[in-house]
Design a protein around this motif. Structure first.
Motif, PDB file in Angstrom:
ATOM      1  N   TYR A 132       0.836  -1.201   0.000  1.00 41.66           N
ATOM      2  CA  TYR A 132       0.000   0.000   0.000  1.00 41.66           C
ATOM      3  C   TYR A 132       0.876   1.258   0.000  1.00 41.66           C
ATOM      4  CZ  TYR A 132      -4.509  -2.324   0.637  1.00 41.66           C
ATOM      5  OH  TYR A 132      -5.648  -3.081   0.442  1.00 41.66           O
ATOM      6  N   ALA A 136       0.844   4.238  -2.773  1.00 42.83           N
ATOM      7  CA  ALA A 136       0.773   5.651  -2.413  1.00 42.83           C
ATOM      8  C   ALA A 136       1.914   6.448  -3.037  1.00 42.83           C
ATOM      9  CB  ALA A 136       0.796   5.803  -0.891  1.00 42.83           C
ATOM     10  N   ALA A 139       1.166   7.118  -6.558  1.00 46.11           N
ATOM     11  CA  ALA A 139       0.182   8.195  -6.691  1.00 46.11           C
ATOM     12  C   ALA A 139       0.845   9.556  -6.484  1.00 46.11           C
ATOM     13  CB  ALA A 139      -0.946   7.996  -5.683  1.00 46.11           C
ATOM     14  N   ARG A 140       1.759   9.642  -5.531  1.00 49.65           N
ATOM     15  CA  ARG A 140       2.449  10.920  -5.292  1.00 49.65           C
ATOM     16  C   ARG A 140       3.285  11.335  -6.492  1.00 49.65           C
ATOM     17  NH1 ARG A 140       5.960  12.846  -1.901  1.00 49.65           N
ATOM     18  NH2 ARG A 140       7.098  10.917  -1.464  1.00 49.65           N
ATOM     19  N   ALA A 144      -1.045  12.832  -7.487  1.00 54.19           N
ATOM     20  CA  ALA A 144      -2.355  12.463  -6.946  1.00 54.19           C
ATOM     21  C   ALA A 144      -2.224  12.356  -5.425  1.00 54.19           C
ATOM     22  CB  ALA A 144      -2.842  11.155  -7.555  1.00 54.19           C
ATOM     23  N   SER A 145      -1.988  13.491  -4.779  1.00 56.17           N
ATOM     24  CA  SER A 145      -1.657  13.494  -3.351  1.00 56.17           C
ATOM     25  C   SER A 145      -2.805  13.004  -2.484  1.00 56.17           C
ATOM     26  CB  SER A 145      -1.240  14.903  -2.914  1.00 56.17           C
ATOM     27  OG  SER A 145      -0.067  15.299  -3.574  1.00 56.17           O
ATOM     28  N   ARG A 146      -4.016  13.396  -2.814  1.00 59.10           N
ATOM     29  CA  ARG A 146      -5.153  12.969  -1.981  1.00 59.10           C
ATOM     30  C   ARG A 146      -5.372  11.457  -2.078  1.00 59.10           C
ATOM     31  NH1 ARG A 146      -7.777  17.109   0.288  1.00 59.10           N
ATOM     32  NH2 ARG A 146      -7.487  19.182  -0.615  1.00 59.10           N
ATOM     33  N   GLU A 147      -5.190  10.920  -3.271  1.00 57.43           N
ATOM     34  CA  GLU A 147      -5.285   9.468  -3.431  1.00 57.43           C
ATOM     35  C   GLU A 147      -4.191   8.778  -2.622  1.00 57.43           C
ATOM     36  OE1 GLU A 147      -4.949   6.094  -6.972  1.00 57.43           O
ATOM     37  OE2 GLU A 147      -5.249   8.199  -7.486  1.00 57.43           O
ATOM     38  N   ALA A 148      -2.996   9.340  -2.645  1.00 58.42           N
ATOM     39  CA  ALA A 148      -1.892   8.769  -1.862  1.00 58.42           C
ATOM     40  C   ALA A 148      -2.225   8.753  -0.380  1.00 58.42           C
ATOM     41  CB  ALA A 148      -0.617   9.566  -2.117  1.00 58.42           C
ATOM     42  N   VAL A 150      -5.126   8.539   1.035  1.00 62.13           N
ATOM     43  CA  VAL A 150      -6.108   7.481   1.313  1.00 62.13           C
ATOM     44  C   VAL A 150      -5.393   6.144   1.519  1.00 62.13           C
ATOM     45  CG1 VAL A 150      -8.004   6.134   0.333  1.00 62.13           C
ATOM     46  CG2 VAL A 150      -8.002   8.624   0.106  1.00 62.13           C
ATOM     47  N   TYR A 151      -4.468   5.805   0.621  1.00 62.15           N
ATOM     48  CA  TYR A 151      -3.725   4.547   0.754  1.00 62.15           C
ATOM     49  C   TYR A 151      -2.849   4.550   2.003  1.00 62.15           C
ATOM     50  CZ  TYR A 151      -5.115   3.109  -3.955  1.00 62.15           C
ATOM     51  OH  TYR A 151      -5.839   2.729  -5.066  1.00 62.15           O
TER      52      TYR A 151
END
Length: 362
Positions: A132, A136, A139-140, A144-148, A150-151
């Protein structure tokens, strides 16, 4: 429900091998391949071919793309998944994760998300947390910081279910560093989330005998306190960064440490001290080698000579109309909303990856 009963009746008509493959495919999830089914099922190739053919003939599954298959309806997958016992399901999740890791050994990043999910469902939480974290970080890298986040938060929840050991502390440290870095583009360093992440990371560093992350943690705390205008607090981690860099004898870390110190003193302290650290740092600065710092150091302008000598400091520390005279006006904020030295530090990360004994800060 009537639909569930109809699907169960259809699955009950399958041969033993086809029924097993349907249940295994349901545990895999969407988009399963012949090779994955073959290796995860432990059936021979002919049995898998017959089973898949039967599932296709009965319209349980359909082709999906060039080499993959999927269930013809999500409800069929759900019913097949529900038929498997918890013990068998957990065993299959583990087997699927192991096979995916082997099949994608050369390109594992393509299945980080699947690996994280299957290891979590298999009850192998340490492995799940690690993957995970990798999801993340991916994603960073694409902002995609907000998605990161979440993970990362999900990984933190799983980590709390594990006993506290040196290994889990190292995992948490890595997660906290990533949490802090993920929040920076969203809320900047002057936020509760970033401060909490780096402060927790510092506590973890201090509880370990050695931590290669301590320089990055100290740098993060320095940025947090600088944005909070806490001079005494921001100076200490900057000085500790310098002590670590000097002990390691690493020129890149020294440059970043000097950069932290001249930024701190320029904002809060004597300009003579600012100039001292600026000269020390700029003696190590190379525009090509330290591209990640170029904008932060040069502020979009040229470097200037000081007092007619061959030392250089950033021109924004001098009056534009009279090179050599110190400008005591407040420094304007950089475009990203913070001090110029608040940029990302890829060269620090690279330097900290070098093999070395990572001492604790003093």
């Amino acid at each position: 429900p009537k639909m569930q009963a109809v699907i169960q009746a259809r699955l009950a008509q399958l041969s033993v091998e086809a029924h097993k493959l349907a249940q295994l495919a349901a545990v895999i999830g969407q988009d399963f391949t012949f090779e994955l089914l073959l290796q995860a099922s432990n059936l021979d190739e002919d049995s898998v071919v017959r089973g898949l053919d039967e599932l296709w003939q009965r319209r349980i599954i359909r082709r999906h793309g060039a080499i993959a298959y999927d269930f013809s309806h999500d409800r069929i997958r759900d019913v097949a998944y529900g038929e498997t016992s918890p013990v068998r399901r957990q065993q299959w999740h583990r087997r699927i994760a192991e096979v995916l890791a082997q099949l994608y050994a050369e390109n594992r990043s393509a299945v980080y998300g699947a690996l994280a999910h299957h290891y979590e469902q298999a009850g192998l939480l340490a492995e799940a947390v690690g993957y995970y974290h990798q999801v993340a970080e991916g994603a960073r890298r694409i902002y995609a910081s907000r998605e990161a986040i979440v993970y990362l938060n999900h990984a933190m929840i799983l980590l709390k279910r594990l006993p506290t050991t040196s290994a889990t502390q190292r995992l948490e440290l890595a997660l906290q560093m990533s949490v802090g870095a993920a929040w920076v583009p969203i809320k900047n360093y002057n936020s509760l989330e970033v401060a909490q992440a780096y402060e927790r990371a510092m506590i973890l560093c201090q509880s370990m005998e050695e931590s290669p992350q301590i320089f990055l943690t100290l740098w993060g705390l320095h940025e947090v306190y600088l944005f909070q205008a806490k001079f005494a607090k921001t100076l200490k981690p900057a000085e500790q960064c310098l002590a670590i860099a000097q002990r390691l004898g690493d020129a890149t870390l020294l440059l970043h440490a000097y950069h932290a110190l001249w930024g701190t003193y320029f904002s809060f302290g004597p300009l003579t001290t600012t100039l001292f650290y600026a000269r020390e740092g700029l003696a190590l600065y190379d525009r090509q080698q330290h591209q990640d710092l170029a904008v932060a150091i040069e502020r979009g302008g040229d470097l200037a000579a000081v007092d007619g000598g061959d030392g250089l400091i950033p021109r924004h520390l001098l009056r534009r109309d009279q090179v050599g005279e110190v400008d005591d006006r407040p420094v304007p904020q950089a475009q990203h909303g913070g001090p110029p030295h608040g940029r990302a530090l890829p060269s620090v990360h690279a330097a900290m990856r070098k093999p070395s004994s990572s001492p604790n800060a003093t």
